[in-house]
Design an enzyme around this catalytic site. Structure first.
Site, PDB file in Angstrom:
ATOM      1  N   LYS A  10     -12.648   4.061  -0.694  1.00  0.00           N
ATOM      2  CA  LYS A  10     -12.367   5.489  -0.705  1.00  0.00           C
ATOM      3  C   LYS A  10     -13.658   6.290  -0.941  1.00  0.00           C
ATOM      4  O   LYS A  10     -14.686   5.723  -1.333  1.00  0.00           O
ATOM      5  CB  LYS A  10     -11.314   5.773  -1.792  1.00  0.00           C
ATOM      6  CG  LYS A  10      -9.971   5.065  -1.528  1.00  0.00           C
ATOM      7  CD  LYS A  10      -8.950   5.403  -2.605  1.00  0.00           C
ATOM      8  CE  LYS A  10      -7.614   4.717  -2.345  1.00  0.00           C
ATOM      9  NZ  LYS A  10      -6.583   5.134  -3.340  1.00  0.00           N
ATOM     10  N   TYR A  50      -0.614   7.601   4.683  1.00  0.00           N
ATOM     11  CA  TYR A  50       0.058   7.886   3.418  1.00  0.00           C
ATOM     12  C   TYR A  50       1.438   8.516   3.608  1.00  0.00           C
ATOM     13  O   TYR A  50       1.944   9.193   2.697  1.00  0.00           O
ATOM     14  CB  TYR A  50      -0.829   8.774   2.543  1.00  0.00           C
ATOM     15  CG  TYR A  50      -1.978   8.029   1.880  1.00  0.00           C
ATOM     16  CD1 TYR A  50      -1.748   6.892   1.096  1.00  0.00           C
ATOM     17  CD2 TYR A  50      -3.290   8.468   2.022  1.00  0.00           C
ATOM     18  CE1 TYR A  50      -2.789   6.212   0.485  1.00  0.00           C
ATOM     19  CE2 TYR A  50      -4.343   7.791   1.402  1.00  0.00           C
ATOM     20  CZ  TYR A  50      -4.089   6.666   0.635  1.00  0.00           C
ATOM     21  OH  TYR A  50      -5.124   5.990   0.019  1.00  0.00           O
ATOM     22  N   THR A  92      -3.041   0.493 -10.033  1.00  0.00           N
ATOM     23  CA  THR A  92      -3.400   1.810  -9.484  1.00  0.00           C
ATOM     24  C   THR A  92      -4.263   2.649 -10.427  1.00  0.00           C
ATOM     25  O   THR A  92      -5.201   3.309  -9.989  1.00  0.00           O
ATOM     26  CB  THR A  92      -2.103   2.580  -9.131  1.00  0.00           C
ATOM     27  OG1 THR A  92      -1.315   1.769  -8.256  1.00  0.00           O
ATOM     28  CG2 THR A  92      -2.411   3.904  -8.451  1.00  0.00           C
ATOM     29  N   ARG A 103     -10.948  -1.986  -9.719  1.00  0.00           N
ATOM     30  CA  ARG A 103     -10.605  -0.731 -10.384  1.00  0.00           C
ATOM     31  C   ARG A 103     -10.857  -0.805 -11.886  1.00  0.00           C
ATOM     32  O   ARG A 103     -11.268   0.174 -12.503  1.00  0.00           O
ATOM     33  CB  ARG A 103      -9.139  -0.385 -10.092  1.00  0.00           C
ATOM     34  CG  ARG A 103      -8.920   0.051  -8.631  1.00  0.00           C
ATOM     35  CD  ARG A 103      -7.450  -0.009  -8.249  1.00  0.00           C
ATOM     36  NE  ARG A 103      -7.163   0.640  -6.976  1.00  0.00           N
ATOM     37  CZ  ARG A 103      -5.970   0.628  -6.395  1.00  0.00           C
ATOM     38  NH1 ARG A 103      -4.958  -0.004  -6.975  1.00  0.00           N
ATOM     39  NH2 ARG A 103      -5.777   1.244  -5.243  1.00  0.00           N
ATOM     40  N   ASN A 117      -9.518   5.789  -7.343  1.00  0.00           N
ATOM     41  CA  ASN A 117      -9.517   4.384  -7.764  1.00  0.00           C
ATOM     42  C   ASN A 117     -10.182   3.449  -6.769  1.00  0.00           C
ATOM     43  O   ASN A 117      -9.850   2.273  -6.678  1.00  0.00           O
ATOM     44  CB  ASN A 117      -8.083   3.951  -8.081  1.00  0.00           C
ATOM     45  CG  ASN A 117      -7.154   4.186  -6.901  1.00  0.00           C
ATOM     46  OD1 ASN A 117      -7.604   4.532  -5.804  1.00  0.00           O
ATOM     47  ND2 ASN A 117      -5.859   3.988  -7.104  1.00  0.00           N
ATOM     48  N   HIS A 120      -8.347   0.967  -1.301  1.00  0.00           N
ATOM     49  CA  HIS A 120      -6.968   0.784  -0.839  1.00  0.00           C
ATOM     50  C   HIS A 120      -6.840  -0.615  -0.274  1.00  0.00           C
ATOM     51  O   HIS A 120      -7.760  -1.097   0.391  1.00  0.00           O
ATOM     52  CB  HIS A 120      -6.638   1.787   0.269  1.00  0.00           C
ATOM     53  CG  HIS A 120      -5.378   1.424   1.011  1.00  0.00           C
ATOM     54  ND1 HIS A 120      -4.131   1.770   0.545  1.00  0.00           N
ATOM     55  CD2 HIS A 120      -5.175   0.679   2.142  1.00  0.00           C
ATOM     56  CE1 HIS A 120      -3.213   1.274   1.371  1.00  0.00           C
ATOM     57  NE2 HIS A 120      -3.823   0.612   2.336  1.00  0.00           N
ATOM     58  N   GLU A 131      -1.445  -0.244   9.375  1.00  0.00           N
ATOM     59  CA  GLU A 131      -2.661   0.426   8.895  1.00  0.00           C
ATOM     60  C   GLU A 131      -3.892   0.016   9.711  1.00  0.00           C
ATOM     61  O   GLU A 131      -4.765   0.848   9.970  1.00  0.00           O
ATOM     62  CB  GLU A 131      -2.870   0.109   7.411  1.00  0.00           C
ATOM     63  CG  GLU A 131      -1.784   0.747   6.532  1.00  0.00           C
ATOM     64  CD  GLU A 131      -1.816   0.284   5.078  1.00  0.00           C
ATOM     65  OE1 GLU A 131      -2.690  -0.545   4.723  1.00  0.00           O
ATOM     66  OE2 GLU A 131      -0.959   0.759   4.305  1.00  0.00           O
TER      67      GLU A 131
HETATM   68  P1  IDP Z   1      -1.934   1.680  -4.606  1.00  0.00           P
HETATM   69  O1  IDP Z   1      -3.185   2.262  -3.988  1.00  0.00           O
HETATM   70  O2  IDP Z   1      -2.257   0.977  -5.907  1.00  0.00           O
HETATM   71  O3  IDP Z   1      -1.125   0.857  -3.649  1.00  0.00           O
HETATM   72  P2  IDP Z   1       0.074   3.771  -4.255  1.00  0.00           P
HETATM   73  O4  IDP Z   1       1.261   3.914  -5.131  1.00  0.00           O
HETATM   74  O5  IDP Z   1       0.276   3.248  -2.877  1.00  0.00           O
HETATM   75  O6  IDP Z   1      -1.026   2.923  -5.054  1.00  0.00           O
HETATM   76  O7  IDP Z   1      -0.593   5.220  -4.177  1.00  0.00           O
HETATM   77  C1  IDP Z   1      -1.590   5.522  -3.228  1.00  0.00           C
HETATM   78  C2  IDP Z   1      -2.727   6.232  -3.933  1.00  0.00           C
HETATM   79  O8  IDP Z   1      -2.262   7.504  -4.441  1.00  0.00           O
HETATM   80  C3  IDP Z   1      -3.266   5.518  -5.172  1.00  0.00           C
HETATM   81  O9  IDP Z   1      -4.207   4.522  -4.866  1.00  0.00           O
HETATM   82  C4  IDP Z   1      -3.871   6.655  -5.948  1.00  0.00           C
HETATM   83  O10 IDP Z   1      -5.124   7.045  -5.397  1.00  0.00           O
HETATM   84  C5  IDP Z   1      -2.882   7.770  -5.688  1.00  0.00           C
HETATM   85  N1  IDP Z   1      -1.805   7.802  -6.711  1.00  0.00           N
HETATM   86  C6  IDP Z   1      -0.709   7.013  -6.786  1.00  0.00           C
HETATM   87  N2  IDP Z   1       0.083   7.328  -7.821  1.00  0.00           N
HETATM   88  C7  IDP Z   1      -0.512   8.377  -8.423  1.00  0.00           C
HETATM   89  C8  IDP Z   1      -0.180   9.172  -9.574  1.00  0.00           C
HETATM   90  O11 IDP Z   1       0.847   8.972 -10.242  1.00  0.00           O
HETATM   91  N3  IDP Z   1      -1.064  10.147  -9.918  1.00  0.00           N
HETATM   92  C9  IDP Z   1      -2.196  10.398  -9.206  1.00  0.00           C
HETATM   93  N4  IDP Z   1      -2.545   9.695  -8.114  1.00  0.00           N
HETATM   94  C10 IDP Z   1      -1.736   8.685  -7.733  1.00  0.00           C
HETATM   95 MG    MG Z   2      -0.230   1.556  -1.840  1.00  0.00          MG
END
Ligand code: IDP
Ligand code: MG
Length: 137
Positions: A10, A50, A92, A103, A117, A120, A131
């Site tokens: 990212k 997304y 996450t 992370r 973070n 992805h 994707e």
């Molecule tokens: P992942 O990347 O660990 O699979 P996902 O739930 O798919 O997590 O969410 C996509 C991205 O959205 C995360 O990597 C993070 O950057 C952001 N994100 C997810 N949940 C939250 C949240 O509760 N607060 C802020 N950002 C979030």
């Molecule tokens: Mg995800």
């Protein structure tokens, strides 16, 4: 056929100069990087990538963050690479992601509406193929 996953470094990871460190960990684990490109994401790519998060409070901050600088997209291959890269990436939230993970070792909280973070990774074979089509189609 060997399993494939889509990895994104990212904009925070690229801006902080951590592209090499992330790719090093993927290669050191034993996976093969079979495609790699640095690029500016488009709003269309991010809307597709997304789509599952549309409507959530962090959705627009997430899209804005992903547009804020270059990303690096990679395809990695290997048996169980989808699960393996998710394990390398960690959970996450970088504050609580396990030490030893990307992370957990390299990320932190910045008090923003979106979790920055670093990476992805696809979460299933179906997501991976979808994707890969978005970023390498
Ligand atoms: P992942 O990347 O660990 O699979 P996902 O739930 O798919 O997590 O969410 C996509 C991205 O959205 C995360 O990597 C993070 O950057 C952001 N994100 C997810 N949940 C939250 C949240 O509760 N607060 C802020 N950002 C979030
Ligand atoms: Mg995800």
């Amino acid at each position: 056929m060997t399993e494939r996953t889509l990895i994104l470094i990212k904009p925070d990871g690229v801006a902080r100069g951590l592209t090499g460190e992330v790719l090093r960990r993927v290669e050191a684990k034993g996976y093969r990087i079979t495609a790699l490109q640095q690029m500016q994401a488009s709003t269309e790519q991010l809307a597709a990538h997304y789509a599952e998060h549309e409507g959530k409070p962090f959705y627009q901050p997430l899209v804005d963050f992903m547009l804020s600088g270059s990303v690096v997209a990679a395809i990695a291959e290997g048996d169980r690479v989808i699960e393996g890269f998710r394990s390398l990436a960690g959970s996450t939230e970088p504050t609580t992601a396990a030490p030893g993970t990307i992370r957990g070792d390299l990320g932190r909280d910045w008090g923003e509406k979106v979790q920055k973070n670093l990476v992805h990774g696809s979460d299933s074979p179906e997501s991976a193929e979808r994707e890969i089509g978005i970023w390498f189609g």
